[in-house]
Scaffold this motif. Structure first.
Motif, short mmCIF file in Angstrom:
data_model
loop_
_atom_site.label_atom_id
_atom_site.label_comp_id
_atom_site.label_asym_id
_atom_site.label_seq_id
_atom_site.Cartn_x
_atom_site.Cartn_y
_atom_site.Cartn_z
N GLU A 235 -39.09 12.98 55.48
CA GLU A 235 -38.15 12.23 54.65
C GLU A 235 -38.87 11.52 53.51
N GLY A 236 -40.14 11.14 53.73
CA GLY A 236 -40.90 10.56 52.63
C GLY A 236 -41.11 11.54 51.51
N LEU A 237 -41.44 12.79 51.87
CA LEU A 237 -41.62 13.81 50.84
C LEU A 237 -40.30 14.25 50.21
N ALA A 238 -39.26 14.31 51.00
CA ALA A 238 -37.99 14.82 50.48
C ALA A 238 -37.15 13.75 49.79
N LEU A 239 -37.28 12.48 50.19
CA LEU A 239 -36.43 11.43 49.64
C LEU A 239 -37.21 10.43 48.80
N LEU A 240 -38.32 9.93 49.34
CA LEU A 240 -39.03 8.84 48.68
C LEU A 240 -39.70 9.29 47.39
N VAL A 241 -40.52 10.32 47.46
CA VAL A 241 -41.29 10.74 46.29
C VAL A 241 -40.40 11.20 45.14
N SER B 7 -37.30 10.36 44.47
CA SER B 7 -36.56 9.21 43.96
C SER B 7 -37.44 8.32 43.09
N LEU B 8 -38.66 8.05 43.55
CA LEU B 8 -39.55 7.19 42.76
C LEU B 8 -40.02 7.89 41.49
N LEU B 9 -40.22 9.19 41.54
CA LEU B 9 -40.58 9.92 40.32
C LEU B 9 -39.45 9.84 39.30
#
Length: 537
Positions: free
Chosen positions: A199-205, A207-209
């Motif tokens: 979820e960090g790779l699919a959602l967090l990164v 979104s922050l980019l």
């Protein structure tokens, strides 16, 4: 021998000092006053290393401050160089020791008390910021420079505090995961395949980019985009507790530093303060969520253990009934042989009709004993399997004696793969369902359907018992004696659908009963294994 041990100890302390010096220099190279990562290195080393290595940590930081002390000597003289050479880690050692011993910041089994960690981080940031500001304040002012403003104190505080929040929770999360796995390779595999990483790779990164691109490309929306960087972190914290906040905080804080407009701009300070505040709140909230998740998991584990104990107790009861049935079988056989020997001796003194009557009574007694043995522990299950027992066992014979047509339909991957306790439970539930349907209406036929399969390593079975009345408008019920005899013949003990539901819950099953003008039906599903959790009805 002692000299060798002392040399090894000195080498270890020297290795700790040099390693800390290298890490401190590397982190300071990529840090700023408003985002100071060496503060996180200080706290991590003081938390994770034994007390005997703390002097080596102070020495390592002094080595890292040496280059900056030379600059201070050229600008502020010998006093400024010596004051700058004071290792800040030595100033905060009493605070960390107090938090470790009094507040139990790191508990047993590598547990982290988040409230104590945040308090420790604030105290460390406050002490180091106060010392740095006082150092600049007492230094002589060079010609053409203005005196050091009080504004630098909150900058130093936010820089140290946000630097701690950026790295310390993430490293503690990795340290905790490493303690939960036997090897580093297993820890790496677990972390790489975890839902948090995915979820960090699919959602967090992404979104922050996207927010970073908006902050750089659209000046009017820059501050809004920087403030919104906490939203993906909040989502991870709500789903994964403080570990999600730790991972999200590291990425979000790093992204925020990249997109700030200027190092000492007021907008930058506002964004840093907002990020520090939101990360603190999310870490505390995530710790509470993690506690609730752990409590829920513990309750689920206790419930699973209770079900396993109940299933094991039920199976032990079946084994005891089997022992009782074997004993009863032996007693019945002995009685039959004794009866035969007695008839052989009395045959010359009994009339021919009387002898036949006694023989029929002996055969009936033996058959009754066999029926009782079969109701206690069905023999066909051990020799021919559960499918044969359901199709041609005691249930089929009992219905045949009552003149009720019986049909058994079994489909699926096969019942042989089920555990013995599960097979016996399924048979008992089939008997209980047959007794329940028989007590509701006067039956002309009874149909049993069994469907079995396997999902994710867990066996499941669906049982449906459908009874058809003699006539659709028939309200006649079987007599109480007939119901009791049928119940005793099958060894049923449940009292109505409530008792069946209670027995099915032991295997995490559900039960549904329905009666119409044309049929009375009872359906249930049970699970054999721990992968799936059945619903309680």
């Amino acid at each position: 021998m002692r000299e060798t041990i002392r040399q090894r100890n000195w080498l270890r302390h020297l290795a700790v000092a040099l390693t800390y010096f290298a890490l401190y220099s590397a982190l300071r190279y990529v840090s700023f006053s408003y985002w100071f990562l060496p503060a996180s290195l200080r706290l991590l080393c003081l938390l994770l290393l034994p007390y005997r290595y703390w002097p080596a940590l102070a020495l390592g930081e002094m080595l890292g401050l040496g280059r900056f002390s030379l600059q201070c000597y050229e600008e502020f003289g010998l006093t400024g160089a010596l004051l700058n050479l004071v290792p800040r880690i030595a100033l905060v050692m009493p605070i960390v020791r107090w938090c470790r011993e009094r507040l139990s910041l790191l508990g047993p089994r590598r547990q982290v008390r988040m409230n104590a960690l945040l308090l420790c981080a604030m105290l460390l940031a406050l002490v180091t910021a106060t010392y740095d500001w006082c150092f600049l304040r007492i230094m002589p002012v060079q010609p053409g420079q203005s005196p050091t403003s009080f504004v630098w104190a909150p900058r130093y505080f936010i820089g140290n505090y946000l630097g701690i929040l950026t790295m310390v929770p993430l490293v503690l999360m990795l340290w905790q995961i490493a303690g939960e796995t036997p090897t580093w390779r297993a820890a790496r595999t677990r972390l790489g395949g975890s839902r948090l990483a995915l979820e960090g790779l699919a959602l967090l990164v992404p979104s922050l980019l996207l927010l970073a691109w908006i902050a750089v490309s659209f000046k009017d929306l820059g501050q809004v985009a920087r403030m919104a960087m906490f939203l993906p972190v909040a989502v991870l914290a709500m789903r994964h507790g403080w570990r999600g906040a730790a991972l999200g905080g590291f990425v979000a804080s790093s992204a925020l530093v990249v997109v700030v407009p200027a190092p000492y701009d007021p907008v930058t300070l506002q964004a840093e303060v907002f990020m520090a505040f939101t990360l603190s709140v999310l870490l505390m909230l995530g710790a509470r969520i993690a506690t609730l998740h752990a409590r829920e998991e513990m309750e689920r584990m206790n419930s699973r253990l209770a079900l396993q104990s109940a299933q094991h107790g039920l199976y032990l009861g079946e084994l005891r009934m089997q022992q009782a049935a074997d004993t009863l079988q032996d007693v019945g056989t002995a009685i039959h042989h004794a009866h035969e020997r007695l008839l052989d001796r009395m045959r010359l003194f009994l009339p021919e009709g009387e002898e036949r009557r006694y023989s029929r009574q002996a055969i009936a007694t033996r058959q009754e004993v066999f029926n009782r043995v079969n109701s206690l522990a069905p023999r066909a299950w051990q020799t021919n399997g559960l499918a044969h027992l359901l199709q041609e066992g005691s249930l089929a014979h009992a219905l045949q004696n009552l003149g009720i047509t019986y049909v058994c339909d079994i489909r699926g991957t096969g019942l042989a793969g089920f555990s013995p306790g599960f097979q016996l439970a399924l048979y008992r539930l089939a008997c209980e369902a047959a007794v329940y349907v028989h007590e509701q209406i006067s039956l002309s036929s009874l149909r049993l359907r069994v469907r079995a399969g396997r999902v994710r390593g867990t066996h499941w079975a669906v049982l449906q018992m459908t009874g058809t009345p003699l006539r659709s408008d028939d309200t006649f019920l079987p007599s109480r004696r007939e119901c009791d005899q049928f119940r005793e013949r099958l060894g049923a003990t449940a009292d109505g659908v409530g008792g069946i539901r209670h027995n099915a819950r032991i295997y995490r099953g559900t039960v549904h009963a329905r009666a119409t003008e044309h049929a009375t039906r009872l359906s249930l599903v049970i699970y054999d294994g721990d992968s799936l959790s059945g619903r309680s009805h």
